[in-house]
Every structure is written in structure tokens, then in C-alpha cells.
Design an enzyme around this catalytic site. Structure first.
Site, short mmCIF file in Angstrom:
data_model
loop_
_atom_site.label_atom_id
_atom_site.label_comp_id
_atom_site.label_asym_id
_atom_site.label_seq_id
_atom_site.Cartn_x
_atom_site.Cartn_y
_atom_site.Cartn_z
N SER A 25 0.84 -1.19 0.00
CA SER A 25 0.00 0.00 0.00
C SER A 25 0.88 1.24 0.00
CB SER A 25 -0.88 0.02 1.24
OG SER A 25 -0.06 -0.03 2.40
N THR A 57 -0.90 1.26 -6.68
CA THR A 57 -1.10 0.67 -5.36
C THR A 57 -2.41 1.24 -4.83
OG1 THR A 57 -0.08 0.14 -3.23
CG2 THR A 57 0.38 2.34 -4.14
N TYR A 58 -2.58 1.26 -3.51
CA TYR A 58 -3.80 1.81 -2.93
C TYR A 58 -3.46 2.60 -1.67
CZ TYR A 58 -3.46 -2.31 0.08
OH TYR A 58 -3.01 -3.26 0.95
N GLY A 73 5.25 -2.82 1.17
CA GLY A 73 5.23 -4.04 0.39
C GLY A 73 6.10 -3.91 -0.85
N ALA A 74 5.67 -4.54 -1.94
CA ALA A 74 6.46 -4.55 -3.17
C ALA A 74 6.77 -3.14 -3.67
CB ALA A 74 5.74 -5.35 -4.25
N ALA A 75 5.87 -2.19 -3.42
CA ALA A 75 6.09 -0.80 -3.86
C ALA A 75 7.33 -0.19 -3.22
CB ALA A 75 4.87 0.05 -3.55
#
Length: 126
Positions: A25, A57-58, A73-75
């Protein structure tokens, strides 16, 4: 016919954290979320001005007034702390609504304090 327009953006936000092992996120100061007309869990696009990365993302909320912009996370692999980014959300609408639509534009300083707000972008001069 529906078209997609810019709904709101945080322009030149500065990444304050990158948390690889947190749920994926982007945590954003809740005050900035409100000012830009964004919503918790809304899909956003991130444009990294420093390295050219573009990804989705969000939104999750960070503490109001904290000036937090945290990629999680991945971001977190797409940014470095200190990178300047643009956070943009889009909305689909009918053309009649689009004729009246005004996006919420929030321009930030390097400390994520608000420099100014607007609902127009000047015409680019050649």
C-alpha cells in the site's frame, strides 16, 4: 460515454518511509488524503520523479499531521526515502459531468507541507 479524468493528486510528495514487509500500500497523512479528495483503499498511481518508475497501489491512512508518505510491500522496491513522487487518482464520469469536473491538486514542499492547492493546471507554453 464514460471518460477517465484526473480526480486528485499530491504533486511532488517526498517519500518518508519504505517498508518492504508491511502490507502492500501507500500510507499517506490522513490530512493530505482528505485535501486531495482521495479515499482509504482507493487505487492510486505513483509516478517517481527521481527514477521514472510508474506503478499502482492503494491508499491507507497515516496519522493526521504526520506528513507521512510510506511505500509499503512490493512498492517499497520502487522508491528510496527522499524520492519525490506524484500520487494521482482518476475517476470515470460521463462527458456532461466531465465538463464541470475540477480536480483537487495539492502541491507539496519537500517536507510534505502544503505549498498550495488548485483545481487547474496552466496551459503549457512552447
Amino acid at each position: 460515454m464514460q471518460i477517465t479524468l484526473l480526480k486528485g493528486k499530491l504533486h511532488m510528495a517526498c517519500v518518508t518511509q519504505a517498508e518492504l514487509w508491511y502490507d502492500g500500500s501507500c500510507a499517506i497523512d490522513a490530512d493530505l488524503v482528505k485535501l486531495a479528495g482521495l479515499r482509504e483503499f482507493e487505487q492510486i498511481d505513483i509516478y517517481n520523479v527521481d527514477n521514472g518508475e510508474r506503478f499502482s497501489t492503494y491508499v491507507i491512512l497515516a496519522e493526521p499531521g504526520s506528513k507521512t508518505i510510506s511505500m509499503n510491500g512490493a512498492a517499497a522496491r520502487k522508491v528510496q526515502v527522499g524520492d519525490r513522487i506524484i500520487i494521482a487518482a482518476y475517476a470515470g464520469m460521463e462527458e456532461a459531468e466531465a465538463d464541470r469536473h475540477k480536480p483537487k491538486l495539492v502541491y507539496l514542499n519537500s517536507d510534505n507541507s502544503v505549498n498550495r492547492t488548485s483545481n487547474t493546471i496552466p496551459v503549457q507554453v512552447a
